[in-house]
Design an enzyme around this catalytic site. Structure first.
Site, short mmCIF file in Angstrom:
data_model
loop_
_atom_site.label_atom_id
_atom_site.label_comp_id
_atom_site.label_asym_id
_atom_site.label_seq_id
_atom_site.Cartn_x
_atom_site.Cartn_y
_atom_site.Cartn_z
N TYR A 1 1.03 -1.21 0.60
CA TYR A 1 -0.37 0.29 -0.01
C TYR A 1 1.07 1.27 -0.17
O TYR A 1 1.91 1.33 0.63
CB TYR A 1 -0.86 0.19 1.01
CG TYR A 1 -1.20 1.50 1.40
CD1 TYR A 1 -2.83 1.41 0.41
CD2 TYR A 1 -1.09 2.64 2.32
CE1 TYR A 1 -3.49 3.05 0.73
CE2 TYR A 1 -2.11 3.45 1.76
CZ TYR A 1 -3.02 3.43 1.68
OH TYR A 1 -4.16 4.92 1.77
N TRP B 1 1.39 5.55 -1.77
CA TRP B 1 1.23 6.42 -2.85
C TRP B 1 2.05 6.88 -3.99
O TRP B 1 1.48 6.99 -4.89
CB TRP B 1 0.76 7.66 -2.07
CG TRP B 1 -0.75 8.34 -1.93
CD1 TRP B 1 -1.16 7.48 -0.73
CD2 TRP B 1 -1.71 9.49 -2.20
NE1 TRP B 1 -2.81 8.11 -0.68
CE2 TRP B 1 -2.60 9.04 -1.46
CE3 TRP B 1 -1.36 10.09 -3.54
CZ2 TRP B 1 -3.88 9.89 -2.24
CZ3 TRP B 1 -2.42 11.24 -3.31
CH2 TRP B 1 -3.72 11.00 -2.98
P1 PGD Z 1 3.64 8.21 1.40
O1 PGD Z 1 4.76 9.37 2.05
O2 PGD Z 1 3.12 8.61 -0.04
O3 PGD Z 1 2.80 7.32 2.47
O4 PGD Z 1 0.91 6.75 3.48
P2 PGD Z 1 1.78 6.38 2.38
O5 PGD Z 1 2.15 4.97 2.35
O6 PGD Z 1 1.03 6.95 0.62
O7 PGD Z 1 4.51 6.51 1.10
C1 PGD Z 1 4.49 6.69 -0.30
C2 PGD Z 1 6.35 6.21 -0.56
O8 PGD Z 1 6.63 5.68 -2.04
C3 PGD Z 1 7.53 7.37 -0.13
O9 PGD Z 1 8.44 6.66 0.70
C4 PGD Z 1 7.98 7.80 -1.56
O10 PGD Z 1 9.39 7.58 -1.05
C5 PGD Z 1 7.73 6.51 -2.23
N1 PGD Z 1 7.98 6.48 -3.70
C6 PGD Z 1 7.43 7.59 -4.31
N2 PGD Z 1 7.52 7.20 -5.63
C7 PGD Z 1 7.75 5.65 -5.52
C8 PGD Z 1 8.34 5.02 -6.75
O11 PGD Z 1 8.09 5.62 -7.95
N3 PGD Z 1 8.73 3.75 -7.23
C9 PGD Z 1 9.61 3.03 -5.89
N4 PGD Z 1 9.16 2.00 -5.06
N5 PGD Z 1 8.58 4.46 -4.66
C10 PGD Z 1 8.22 5.59 -4.24
C11 PGD Z 1 0.08 7.17 3.80
C12 PGD Z 1 -1.04 7.05 4.54
O12 PGD Z 1 -0.94 8.10 5.68
C13 PGD Z 1 -2.60 8.16 3.96
S1 PGD Z 1 -3.32 7.81 2.15
C14 PGD Z 1 -3.72 7.90 4.99
S2 PGD Z 1 -5.23 8.97 4.45
C15 PGD Z 1 -3.73 7.84 6.08
N6 PGD Z 1 -3.24 9.37 7.20
C16 PGD Z 1 -3.55 9.21 8.27
C17 PGD Z 1 -3.49 10.31 9.56
O13 PGD Z 1 -4.50 10.65 9.02
N7 PGD Z 1 -3.47 9.97 11.09
C18 PGD Z 1 -2.26 9.18 11.20
N8 PGD Z 1 -2.13 8.98 12.50
N9 PGD Z 1 -1.83 8.21 9.74
C19 PGD Z 1 -2.21 8.49 9.13
N10 PGD Z 1 -1.34 7.50 8.03
C20 PGD Z 1 -2.01 7.10 6.30
#
Ligand code: PGD
Length: 836
Positions: A183, A185
């Site tokens: 999972y 983004w």
């Molecule tokens: P990101 O920081 O977007 O968080 O959680 P999510 O895991 O989606 O992580 C994406 C990772 O992908 C990053 O480390 C980035 O470097 C890496 N990445 C980017 N591009 C690429 C690529 O091309 N290839 C590879 N291999 N990696 C890549 C988000 C999630 O957190 C979400 S959606 C929500 S809504 C939640 N919200 C909350 C909240 O409201 N409160 C708390 N306490 N916790 C939450 N967590 C949740």
């Protein structure tokens, strides 16, 4: 009674909060960035910055990646989840690049400022790396995961190790023992979408245990189909902003319409519409949130600083006033809903407690007279009731969504322009957007031969409790025994709750493989880490839901270090595992783009649209998609003819009472919207409610080392907002380093005194990279300010098993000792094989 918390202009009939809340100074919403170029911030690059020479991505044995033929010598168009932009080399600038927003964007995102400094930051993963203990001792459960140095190895060695491990697990314990939910983004880009790539690979490898739903919407995605038959309808076809600005007189905004989130749409957005729509809005807004910043300044608004997690009590009391004062629409309820009589019985006090305004006031802190006045105003106006996604990210998160729909049904305006219910205005940039909703090119993932899955937020439960039973949406399921975790494009050590527990869970599998551009906490908790490119280092097609443009994402710079695209990594693994040809279908990455684009173009052309051939599109840099209608209203068809447009609920109507949900027999999610006490209440040990919401300075944890994000830190730690009264009671001054703690863990943060939040509430955004201080394993503490060391890993309910990360009970104290350093902005200890 203190004066109201109103944004200018002050409302004529002020509605005051019940509690002892001092008047707030106007709180600014997230700034809307000027149109560019976006300045890089004060983050010093690690190494010497040169004007980036443009080179092709690293090639692979199985699928040679051809040199990109159309690299722009000047500017390279691209896109991100927070907006389309272009990049030009700039030797003077951070990262060696300047970033320019797309000219069609009326409100470019401030988050663009994170891109330059992060691009070549010292925390980029530059070479494949293997955890020392895994290299020396081989696969197996290991509590040292996340605590050991890494050994950098060559690509061939890393790929051989990973391929052998995938093969060992799929042929031994079996594909069900491979967790590939992966999972996250990741980045914008239709082809290099990391999760799609991993799923395609694992499907061909024999299958994997998957995950369902999302951390964003894990609760609504399950409960909405029971109420209105379809979550997609609500989430993808919400009434458009032009309809709202022209018709709505009153917006009841539970959770507000936070400006900081509207810059983000998964997959990209070229033209941000919400900031302009809010400016055009003439409706009065009732902001119902503990945080004043959940609505931009300057709107005609009244702030109701509600106690966290009590929105359902307020909604029921509003319903109570509508019912007892005969302000509800019986004809609508009879024709379009089922279950009103039972709900009315409950609201009037059938269980012994009338849900009246006085009852709600004691729970939610809004004055009873104000609740009644608001209900009357709702009935007299064209009223839109909106609920942000954050409201369902708590225990019993089904209830605010369900109660808001019931409340909108009572008003009888569902399906009328500007009235009814909406979900996620201010949660995501595309909610209310009227951009064309077109299918975009996508990478086929194939079919997963394994049927096993978990609700996404149950990852730690699954890893810790193989074979245990659990409930989910009416089914009784069993957790599989996971031996291999494969992750690309996500950061569970950002997104999951109770990170101490997640660390224990990640000690259980035999092997964790991660592809990451950065040394995030997730990469540091892996055994094999593959360095992944970012979008600027590769070519792709970009666009998000309701995007106006398809963007030709040009490669702007050479891959950093030895980074490779996820596609290249997986192609090489597939070749080693004997299905390279099936995975690549013989195409280079560029050939995939042409293939996906041309197939999509053929479909659009068949509908009569003139879409340019690939080369023309690529040269132009983007394609303006055929526009769709600008005005639409959620459930308009259903209202016009409820028989011809039956909802996909058992009754075909809006289910204020769901016999299906009732039949599941879950005490934590009964058959109609209800007030359910949370398990945790403020105590002497944890008297404050922490709101862990989305950050204004980055997307989730992405590019936390970028300039905007780093510029907001205090003493290098994430800022926590605290009310002056709560700060004074603890001897905390603005700018102090503080320790936030509860029984699950603790973190350091920098105090910001702010009166735009309800006393008793502190706000610490998510996304500071988790930086565990060694020696505190049972109750971890994070030197950097990640709130998920504090949040509870409990589900919203047995119905949806959604994540509940939005709130946690905590206390805060001034930190006077020698603070542990922030280490996560440096790479981990990296050894060479010859050092062993
Ligand atoms: P990101 O920081 O977007 O968080 O959680 P999510 O895991 O989606 O992580 C994406 C990772 O992908 C990053 O480390 C980035 O470097 C890496 N990445 C980017 N591009 C690429 C690529 O091309 N290839 C590879 N291999 N990696 C890549 C988000 C999630 O957190 C979400 S959606 C929500 S809504 C939640 N919200 C909350 C909240 O409201 N409160 C708390 N306490 N916790 C939450 N967590 C949740």
């Amino acid at each position: 009674m203190p004066p109201p918390h109103s944004a200018a202009p002050v409302v004529a009939a002020p509605i005051a909060p019940a509690g002892p809340i001092a008047p707030a100074a106007p709180v600014a919403a997230g700034p809307i960035a000027p149109a560019a170029p976006v300045a890089a911030g004060p983050i010093a690059p690690a190494g010497p910055i040169v004007a980036a020479p443009i080179a092709p991505a690293a090639s692979t044995a199985a699928a040679p990646i051809a040199p990109a033929p159309t690299l722009s010598p000047t500017t390279s168009p691209t896109t991100s989840h927070w907006g389309a932009f272009s990049v030009r080399p700039d030797a003077e600038a951070d990262g060696g690049i300047a970033v320019l927003p797309h000219p069609a964007d009326p409100a470019p995102s401030p988050l663009l400022a994170n891109v330059p400094g992060a691009l070549r930051h010292r925390t980029r993963v530059r070479r494949p790396a293997v955890r020392r203990g895994w290299l020396e001792r081989g696969p197996g459960p290991d509590s040292r995961r996340g605590r050991e140095a890494f050994v950098e190895v060559g690509w061939d060695e890393a790929l051989d190790l990973a391929a052998a491990e995938v093969d060992r697990v799929r042929t031994g314990p079996g594909p069900r023992a491979v967790f590939g939910g992966s999972y996250g983004w990741a980045s914008a880009g239709r082809f290099h979408h990391a999760q799609s790539q991993v799923h395609r690979f694992l499907n061909l490898a024999g299958g994997f245990t998957a995950s369902r739903n999302s951390y964003s919407l894990g609760t609504s995605l399950v409960v909405l189909p029971h109420i209105v038959g379809d979550a997609e309808a609500v989430l993808r076809a919400g009434s458009s902003w032009p309809t709202i600005t022209e018709n709505t007189e009153l917006v009841l905004a539970f959770g507000g319409i936070p400006a900081k989130n509207v810059f983000v749409t998964p997959g990209g957005v070229t033209r941000h519409v919400t900031p302009g729509a809010l400016e055009a809005l003439s409706a009065h807004i009732a902001l119902i949130s503990p945080l004043r910043a959940d609505l931009p300044d300057g709107l005609d608004a009244t702030w109701y600083p509600i106690a966290p997690a009590t929105d359902v009590a307020l909604m029921l009391a509003l319903a109570h006033t509508l019912i007892v004062e005969d302000l509800h629409d019986r004809a609508f309820l009879d024709r379009y809903t089922v279950g009103f009589a039972e709900f009315e019985h409950y609201v009037r006090g059938g269980d012994g407690t009338p849900k009246d305004a006085a009852w709600a006031a004691a729970l939610c802190g809004i004055d009873a007279a104000d609740i009644r006045a608001l209900a009357r105003r709702m009935a007299a106006s064209r009223t839109l009731i909106t609920v942000t996604w954050s409201l369902q990210r708590i225990q019993h998160g089904e209830q605010p969504v369900w109660a808001a729909i019931a409340l909108a049904a009572l008003l009888g305006q569902i399906g009328l322009p500007g009235g009814g219910f909406g979900h996620g205005y201010g949660s995501m940039g595309d909610v209310g957007d009227h951009g064309p909703q077109r299918r975009l090119p996508y990478l086929p993932q194939g079919r997963n031969p394994v049927a096993e899955y978990i609700p996404v937020a149950r990852i730690a439960d699954m890893l810790l409790n193989p074979g245990a039973d659990y409930d989910y949406n009416g089914a009784r399921r069993t957790y599989p025994d996971i031996r291999l975790v494969y992750w690309a494009g996500g950061n569970p050590f950002h997104h999951h709750q109770d990170l101490g527990r997640l660390r224990r869970a990640f000690a259980r599998p035999d092997t964790v493989i991660v592809h990451e551009p950065f040394w995030t906490a997730t990469a540091r908790h892996a055994d094999i880490v593959f360095p992944a490119t970012t979008p600027l280092e590769r070519e792709d097609l970009g666009g998000g839901r309701r995007d106006t443009h398809l963007i030709a994402m040009h490669q702007a710079v050479a891959p950093v270090g030895e980074a490779r695209d996820d596609y290249a990594i997986l192609s090489d693994l597939a070749a080693r595992l004997g299905f390279g040809e099936e995975f690549t279908e013989g195409r280079t990455a560029r050939e995939w783009l042409v293939h996906l684009y041309e197939g999509w173009r053929a479909d659009l052309s068949a509908e009569g649209h003139a879409v340019p051939p690939f080369e023309e599109f690529w040269h132009a840099g983007d394609y303006l998609l055929p526009a769709g209608p600008s005005h639409f209203t959620l459930f308009e068809d259903f209202r016009a003819d409820p028989d011809a447009h039956r909802l996909r609920t058992p009754s075909g109507r809006i289910e204020i009472v769901s016999e299906t949900v009732r039949g599941f027999g879950y005490p934590d999610c009964p058959g109609h919207p209800a007030w359910l006490e949370p398990d945790e209440h403020p105590t002497a040990g944890t008297p404050l409610v922490l709101i862990a919401n989305q950050p204004a300075t980055r997307l989730h944890s992405q590019l936390d080392v970028g300039a905007l994000s780093q510029g907001s830190k205090i003493h290098g730690r994430e800022p926590v907002r605290i009310h002056p009264a709560d700060a004074a009671a603890r001897g905390i001054a603005d700018g102090d380093l503080v320790r936030i703690f509860n029984s699950r863990g603790a973190c350091l943060a920098g105090a910001v005194l702010a009166d735009g939040l309800r006393p008793g509430v502190v706000q610490l955004p998510t996304g500071a990279w988790f930086d565990p201080v060694s020696g505190f394993d049972d109750e971890p503490w994070c030197a950097h300010g990640n709130p998920n060391v504090l949040t509870a890993d409990i589900p919203s309910s047995r119905l949806s098993q959604g994540c509940t990360g939005q709130h946690a009970l905590v206390d805060v104290e001034r930190f006077d000792g020698e603070p542990p350093p922030v280490t996560v902005t440096e790479p981990p200890v990296l050894l060479r094989k010859e050092d062993l």
